[in-house]
Design an enzyme around this catalytic site. Structure first.
Site, PDB file in Angstrom:
ATOM      1  N   ARG A  24     -39.968  -0.599 -77.021  1.00  0.00           N
ATOM      2  CA  ARG A  24     -40.704  -0.821 -75.144  1.00  0.00           C
ATOM      3  C   ARG A  24     -41.508  -0.505 -75.322  1.00  0.00           C
ATOM      4  O   ARG A  24     -42.592  -0.792 -74.073  1.00  0.00           O
ATOM      5  CB  ARG A  24     -39.396  -0.674 -74.335  1.00  0.00           C
ATOM      6  CG  ARG A  24     -39.543   0.071 -73.432  1.00  0.00           C
ATOM      7  CD  ARG A  24     -38.697  -0.620 -72.714  1.00  0.00           C
ATOM      8  NE  ARG A  24     -36.829  -0.108 -72.851  1.00  0.00           N
ATOM      9  CZ  ARG A  24     -37.044   1.144 -73.069  1.00  0.00           C
ATOM     10  NH1 ARG A  24     -37.621   1.907 -72.443  1.00  0.00           N
ATOM     11  NH2 ARG A  24     -35.827   1.752 -73.714  1.00  0.00           N
ATOM     12  N   TYR A  76     -52.146 -16.888 -55.090  1.00  0.00           N
ATOM     13  CA  TYR A  76     -50.750 -16.996 -55.258  1.00  0.00           C
ATOM     14  C   TYR A  76     -49.552 -17.316 -54.608  1.00  0.00           C
ATOM     15  O   TYR A  76     -49.741 -16.339 -54.241  1.00  0.00           O
ATOM     16  CB  TYR A  76     -50.653 -16.925 -57.513  1.00  0.00           C
ATOM     17  CG  TYR A  76     -49.460 -18.045 -58.015  1.00  0.00           C
ATOM     18  CD1 TYR A  76     -49.259 -18.704 -58.311  1.00  0.00           C
ATOM     19  CD2 TYR A  76     -48.768 -16.515 -58.403  1.00  0.00           C
ATOM     20  CE1 TYR A  76     -47.755 -19.350 -58.405  1.00  0.00           C
ATOM     21  CE2 TYR A  76     -48.263 -16.899 -59.449  1.00  0.00           C
ATOM     22  CZ  TYR A  76     -47.505 -17.797 -58.775  1.00  0.00           C
ATOM     23  OH  TYR A  76     -46.026 -17.984 -59.701  1.00  0.00           O
ATOM     24  N   ASP A 150     -57.823 -10.525 -59.074  1.00  0.00           N
ATOM     25  CA  ASP A 150     -56.952 -11.778 -59.754  1.00  0.00           C
ATOM     26  C   ASP A 150     -58.053 -12.101 -60.048  1.00  0.00           C
ATOM     27  O   ASP A 150     -58.550 -13.421 -59.136  1.00  0.00           O
ATOM     28  CB  ASP A 150     -56.146 -11.701 -59.236  1.00  0.00           C
ATOM     29  CG  ASP A 150     -54.703 -12.574 -59.802  1.00  0.00           C
ATOM     30  OD1 ASP A 150     -55.279 -13.104 -61.158  1.00  0.00           O
ATOM     31  OD2 ASP A 150     -53.912 -13.307 -59.044  1.00  0.00           O
ATOM     32  N   LYS A 175     -51.871 -18.362 -68.413  1.00  0.00           N
ATOM     33  CA  LYS A 175     -52.891 -19.518 -67.705  1.00  0.00           C
ATOM     34  C   LYS A 175     -53.910 -20.323 -68.686  1.00  0.00           C
ATOM     35  O   LYS A 175     -53.965 -20.258 -69.908  1.00  0.00           O
ATOM     36  CB  LYS A 175     -53.445 -19.370 -66.980  1.00  0.00           C
ATOM     37  CG  LYS A 175     -52.645 -18.893 -65.701  1.00  0.00           C
ATOM     38  CD  LYS A 175     -51.511 -20.154 -65.089  1.00  0.00           C
ATOM     39  CE  LYS A 175     -50.206 -20.138 -64.165  1.00  0.00           C
ATOM     40  NZ  LYS A 175     -49.553 -19.082 -63.685  1.00  0.00           N
TER      41      LYS A 175
HETATM   42  N1  PLP Z   1     -52.055 -14.837 -60.251  1.00  0.00           N
HETATM   43  C1  PLP Z   1     -52.991 -15.649 -60.407  1.00  0.00           C
HETATM   44  C2  PLP Z   1     -54.093 -16.687 -59.664  1.00  0.00           C
HETATM   45  C3  PLP Z   1     -51.918 -17.415 -61.030  1.00  0.00           C
HETATM   46  O1  PLP Z   1     -52.127 -18.248 -60.897  1.00  0.00           O
HETATM   47  C4  PLP Z   1     -50.657 -16.759 -61.143  1.00  0.00           C
HETATM   48  C5  PLP Z   1     -49.411 -17.683 -61.661  1.00  0.00           C
HETATM   49  O2  PLP Z   1     -49.563 -19.208 -60.516  1.00  0.00           O
HETATM   50  C6  PLP Z   1     -49.886 -15.372 -61.807  1.00  0.00           C
HETATM   51  C7  PLP Z   1     -50.892 -14.558 -60.957  1.00  0.00           C
HETATM   52  C8  PLP Z   1     -48.604 -15.495 -61.965  1.00  0.00           C
HETATM   53  O3  PLP Z   1     -48.706 -15.575 -63.310  1.00  0.00           O
HETATM   54  P1  PLP Z   1     -47.005 -15.801 -64.022  1.00  0.00           P
HETATM   55  O4  PLP Z   1     -46.859 -17.090 -63.692  1.00  0.00           O
HETATM   56  O5  PLP Z   1     -48.048 -15.995 -65.503  1.00  0.00           O
HETATM   57  O6  PLP Z   1     -46.140 -14.542 -64.085  1.00  0.00           O
END
Ligand code: PLP
Length: 359
Positions: A24, A76, A150, A175
């Site tokens: 962990r 998101y 982000d 992604k």
């Molecule tokens: N940030 C963005 C811009 C996203 O598009 C996403 C998911 O689609 C996330 C964060 C969250 O990522 P995760 O699905 O790996 O938790």
């Protein structure tokens, strides 16, 4: 190739000095991935997480009740939900269109209210708005606040927020970075030793570190990141141009097109305009998703397979309808994420599906 360490505990007698204790907290495969993530942005520190959401939650856990965040409005869907959770812990989060210079300047001007963190998603999901990262960093720092970007939709292959002045980048490594739609992951990347200590201690305590097998998959994905992204961008450019010529298509959102409001800023701060395209469709988006064959109707993005989704009923369904409509995430909005298929095949598939519906 580096070995994949799956062990969750480490024998004391085998190590001198003692470096690994319990999975962990420490894992050599995770550390290898983190070194690579930090190197991609030319900084010293990265912390990997079980998902992008876990990484976002870790960044927000740095805030104490009473502190304040100004965040972009188009983010998101899961980030909207996470912001609501954090508001419940007594942190103020005000969402503003930071891609609009006038609104951004007003929101970040010294109005006597405290400001601890500015949260930018650029390009944003799903409208692909572009926020000027260097200017936002300057305004945030003038107020003594940190800037988090982000960078999931751009990836470090197309945009380097830390070089532009941001303090922290956030990734859903699920992604573009992992790229094969077969592993979940997240990361925070930065150059601050004190922050690194806080983040790793927090992650060990709450248990959001990814296992060795998942870290290996993300790390393997990174090796082909630039090749994949180059093809994905080419596909996006071709698809955006094809969409603009179709009568059943309304607005095309793609920062690479000169009509996009963020076109000039994107050209300045990104090496290419990204691999996502959104558009409004005059027909039924659900039927369109059924008619395409190469695009899979599915959420997520940035993988080798092209995906089509309708944010209103899929990625942004948890966002209240009134909020969604105010943001411009209308029921007729369709979002595409380009894979690495042949560009001509993708254009043919999509155009055929569009023309089979109402003109
Ligand atoms: N940030 C963005 C811009 C996203 O598009 C996403 C998911 O689609 C996330 C964060 C969250 O990522 P995760 O699905 O790996 O938790």
């Amino acid at each position: 190739m580096p070995p994949v360490h799956l062990a969750v505990t480490y024998e004391r007698s085998a190590q001198e000095p003692l470096r690994y204790f319990y999975g962990r907290g420490e894992n050599p495969t995770r550390e290898q991935l983190e070194r690579c993530l930090a190197a991609l942005e030319d900084v010293r520190f990265a912390t990997a997480y079980t998902s992008g959401q876990a990484a976002a939650e870790a960044a927000l856990a740095l805030l104490a009740p009473g502190q304040r965040v100004v965040a972009g409005d188009d983010v998101y869907g899961g980030t909207h939900t996470l912001f609501d959770l954090v508001r419940g812990r007594g942190v103020t989060i005000d969402q503003v269109d930071l891609a609009d210079p006038e609104r951004r300047d007003r929101a970040l001007a010294d109005d006597g209210r405290r400001l601890d963190l500015v949260w930018v998603e650029s390009p944003s999901n799903p409208l692909l708005k572009i926020t000027d990262i260097a200017e936002t960093a300057r305004l945030a720092h003038r107020r003594g606040a940190r800037l988090l970007v982000d960078n999931t939709l751009a990836s470090p292959a197309l945009q380097q927020p830390l070089r532009l002045g941001a303090d922290l980048t956030l990734y859903s490594t699920t992604k573009f970075l992992a790229g094969h739609l077969d592993v979940l992951g997240g990361a925070l990347v930065h150059d601050d030793p004190e922050l690194h200590e806080r983040l790793t201690a927090h992650r060990t305590t709450v248990g959001t570190a990814p296992g060795g097998a998942d870290c290996f998959l993300v790390h393997r994905g990174l090796k082909t990141l630039s090749l994949r992204v180059a093809r994905q961008v080419e596909n996006a450019r071709r698809i955006a141009d094809a969409l603009a010529a179709e009568p059943s298509v309304g607005v095309v959102h793609y920062p690479g097109r000169p009509g996009h409001p963020g076109h000039a800023v994107a050209a300045r701060q990104m090496s290419a305009p990204g691999a996502l395209v959104a558009f409004t469709y005059r027909g039924d988006p659900v039927k369109l998703m059924d008619r395409v064959r190469l695009f899979a109707a599915a959420v997520s993005l940035g993988g080798v397979r092209s995906l089509i989704e309708c944010p209103a009923s899929m990625t942004h369904r948890p966002v209240p309808r009134r909020t969604r409509l105010r943001l411009g995430v209308t029921d007729d909005l369709v979002r595409l994420s380009m894979g690495i298929e042949d560009p001509a095949d993708l254009v043919e598939d999509l155009v055929h599906a569009l023309r089979a519906g109402p003109a």
